[in-house]
Design an enzyme around this catalytic site. Structure first.
Site, short mmCIF file in Angstrom:
data_model
loop_
_atom_site.label_atom_id
_atom_site.label_comp_id
_atom_site.label_asym_id
_atom_site.label_seq_id
_atom_site.Cartn_x
_atom_site.Cartn_y
_atom_site.Cartn_z
N SER A 122 55.72 7.35 50.70
CA SER A 122 56.31 8.15 49.76
C SER A 122 55.95 9.89 50.21
O SER A 122 56.56 10.94 49.64
CB SER A 122 56.00 7.73 49.06
OG SER A 122 54.85 7.88 48.48
N LYS A 159 56.08 8.34 39.00
CA LYS A 159 55.17 10.02 39.79
C LYS A 159 56.65 11.04 38.64
O LYS A 159 55.91 11.97 38.32
CB LYS A 159 56.51 9.88 41.18
CG LYS A 159 56.00 8.41 41.74
CD LYS A 159 56.84 8.38 42.93
CE LYS A 159 55.91 7.17 43.93
NZ LYS A 159 56.04 7.63 45.37
#
Length: 624
Positions: free
Chosen positions: A512, A555
């Site tokens: 990611s 996140k």
């Protein structure tokens, strides 16, 4: 015939009920009806209970496995329950006899034997009284009082010895008493040691001279025997030693298992009962690793004579399922018994939190135990404030209090990095980017730096990654080189490109960080600065497409907590974004489909537009 269509998603704040507090919500009486989001598992448990089948439940913690086990015990017929009695064996005292009777009869049988034993003892004491009287009379008449007293002491000692060694042996021991059970037994054997699970014989230090406790009285029933005609639930069954798993398999096959001392050094090891009944239904549970480490014969027994089920970790975000979460709130309040009921707005926030924790579009989390923790925390906060109901402010405060250890560590991690200026949220820098990652279920900022230096090799430059990187993370670093070669006008083989994950002591896994790495590397090669008030996350294909990632909400929230003004996420994660009230509208969320869009939002300076235009041209040719 028309295709069946899925129900449309309800409005964001619609929870399917109208009420003032959860006190108005009706709660099902049967446990099986309180299990939500596991329709297939519920149906299977109903069938398994009717047919007395074993079940293996595999799934994430907190998805309802133990509740299904308890529900199955509630569904089993009570009329079959039995008591288990341990009798002395006059021919071989070290092999006590085992008998089973209808539930409720065991206590009556033992009481009957106790009454008979008491009558025998009373008769002995009456005889002893007359003997003592005769001895005293003779002692006084003959003048041998001291001799008479010694004879009396000896008689008392012999009588007590005879009472212990024989009188006590007349009374059987009730090993399992189901007389007061209103449902079939439910026994949780998770983590039990061998003696507790399989039964044991207590050690007796007084074995000689007939002073010891009779063997049958030292026998203790195991969980497998107490679960007779009921349910034995074992979570993380693969953590049991192979020998214990084999013993469970034997008990399942034979529906009986002898009780013996589990310690080889104990006198109890000499005692071994006749086979004691243990006709239980096994509900084994665990995660996917459990299947790998479980005894193959035991698993085969369950699969051959029962069912295997994989538990749902999320359910569709429908109005009906939102109603189920409302039901969960009411159930947890009633189950706890110490917290107030919730207002409509507070329940609405819980439902939204359940949607957010699912981590993907159109779903609601099924990790109900964690949701229950939030409900109880919010209730405790309301109690501390002497409030009669839990409102939305209590839920928001409870979310902060109920943070996981990983979340608390991540917060301290961010605070420390900001203090030492490892994380920057203002200005601009070349080759430096704020990436986003997860620690457990919590988001963290992962600062990445890249530097392009003249190649030390005459043949070809290298990409050198520093930091504790996993295999997938290393591959994502290498993949950036393909993009860099295509998008940069200069020959990157003349450079050694160093990529560093600053202070990545906890390690970096997954891909990611791909768009973060690509942005940092291109910045280092072109000397185009990156905005430091931007954070980003996203996987990247070798053709420049930005691919979806997990943990998007965690996140984004970490980036907001770190003071970031803009956050870049994959466009395919757009509908997964569901922030709580504390984080909403505190930053701009940018969704991107290609690396060109990432560069457009992240880069700044006079050469930015030229680079973005060039990359877009390449992408149009490749992607159309």
């Amino acid at each position: 015939m028309t295709d069946e269509k899925e129900p449309p998603m309800p409005e964001e704040n619609d929870i399917g009920f109208t009420f003032e507090t959860t006190k108005e919500i009706e709660i099902p009486k049967m446990l099986i009806d309180q299990v939500i989001g596991q329709d297939e598992a519920v149906e299977t448990i109903r069938i398994a209970a009717k047919q007395r089948r074993n079940v293996l439940l595999i799934g994430d913690p907190g998805t309802g496995k133990s509740m299904l086990g308890q529900a199955m015990a509630e569904l089993l017929p009570r009329k079959e329950l039995e008591d288990i009695i341990c009798y002395p064996n006059e021919e071989d005292p070290n092999t006590p006899k085992i008998r089973s009777v209808r539930a409720g009869q065991g206590k009556a049988i033992v009481n009957h034997h106790k009454q008979r034993a008491n009558q025998q003892e009373n008769t002995k004491y009456i005889v002893l009284f007359f003997v003592i009287a005769i001895v005293l009379f003779l002692a006084f008449t003959t003048g041998q009082l001291l001799t008479g007293i010694l004879i009396i002491v000896l008689l008392i000692f012999l009588m007590q010895n005879m009472t212990r060694s024989k009188g006590g042996a007349l009374v059987p021991k009730l090993l399992v008493d189901n007389s007061e059970k209103t449902t079939s037994p439910y026994v949780d054997g998770t983590g039990a040691h061998a003696g507790a699970l399989l039964g044991d014989v207590r050690h007796d230090p007084f074995q000689s001279g007939g002073l010891g406790t009779p063997p049958h009285e030292r026998v203790e029933a195991g969980m497998i025997h107490r679960a007779h005609k009921g349910v034995l639930f074992i979570d993380e069954i693969s953590t049991f030693q192979v020998k214990m798993q084999q013993a469970i398999l034997t008990a399942l096959q034979d529906n009986k298992y002898s009780i013996t001392g589990q310690s080889e050094m104990s006198s109890g090891a000499m005692v071994r009962t006749e086979s004691a009944p243990c006709d239980f239904v096994l509900i084994a549970a665990g995660n996917i690793e459990t299947v790998r480490d479980m005894h193959p014969a035991l698993r085969s027994r369950i699969r051959g004579y029962g069912y295997e089920l994989y538990m749902n970790d999320a359910m569709k975000d429908t109005l009906e399922n939102r109603r189920r979460i409302v039901q969960v709130v009411a159930q947890e309040v009633n189950k706890d018994g110490k917290i107030p009921h919730f207002t409509y707005d507070a329940v609405q926030e819980i439902v939204n939190e359940a949607r957010r924790r699912a981590g993907r579009k159109g779903y609601i989390t099924m990790r109900i135990r964690e949701l229950g923790g939030l409900i109880r925390t919010a209730g405790d906060i309301a109690n501390r404030k002497d409030k009669d109901i839990v409102d939305v402010e209590d839920v928001l405060e409870g979310k902060h209090k109920a943070r996981t250890l990983e979340h608390q560590i991540a917060d301290k991690y961010i605070e420390k990095k900001r203090q030492y200026q490892i994380i920057r949220n203002t200005g601009q820098a070349i080759g430096r980017i704020n990436g986003l990652a997860v620690m457990g279920d919590s988001g963290i900022i992962s600062t990445i730096e890249a530097e392009a230096a003249p190649s030390a090799s005459k043949e070809e430059g290298k990409i050198i990654a520093a930091g504790k990187l996993g295999d997938i993370a290393k591959e994502s670093v290498q993949n950036v080189s393909a993009l860099a070669k295509k998008y940069i006008g200069k020959d990157i083989s003349n450079f050694d490109i160093h990529v560093q994950f600053l202070q990545a002591y906890e390690g970096v896994e997954g891909d990611s960080a791909s768009i973060s790495i690509a942005t940092a590397v291109i910045s280092a090669l072109t000397q185009i600065p990156i905005r430091q008030d931007v954070a980003m996350t996203g996987s990247l294909s070798v053709r420049g497409e930005v691919l979806p990632i997990g943990g998007v909400n965690a996140k984004i929230e970490a980036a907001i907590d770190a003071g970031m003004k803009e956050i870049i996420v994959p466009r395919s994660n757009k509908d997964d974004v569901l922030l709580d009230a504390r984080h909403k509208e505190k930053a701009t969320i940018r969704t991107v489909r290609t690396i060109a869009e990432v560069f457009d939002y992240a880069f700044t300076g006079e050469h930015k537009d030229e680079l973005v235009s060039k990359v877009r041209t390449f992408l149009e040719e490749d992607l159309g």
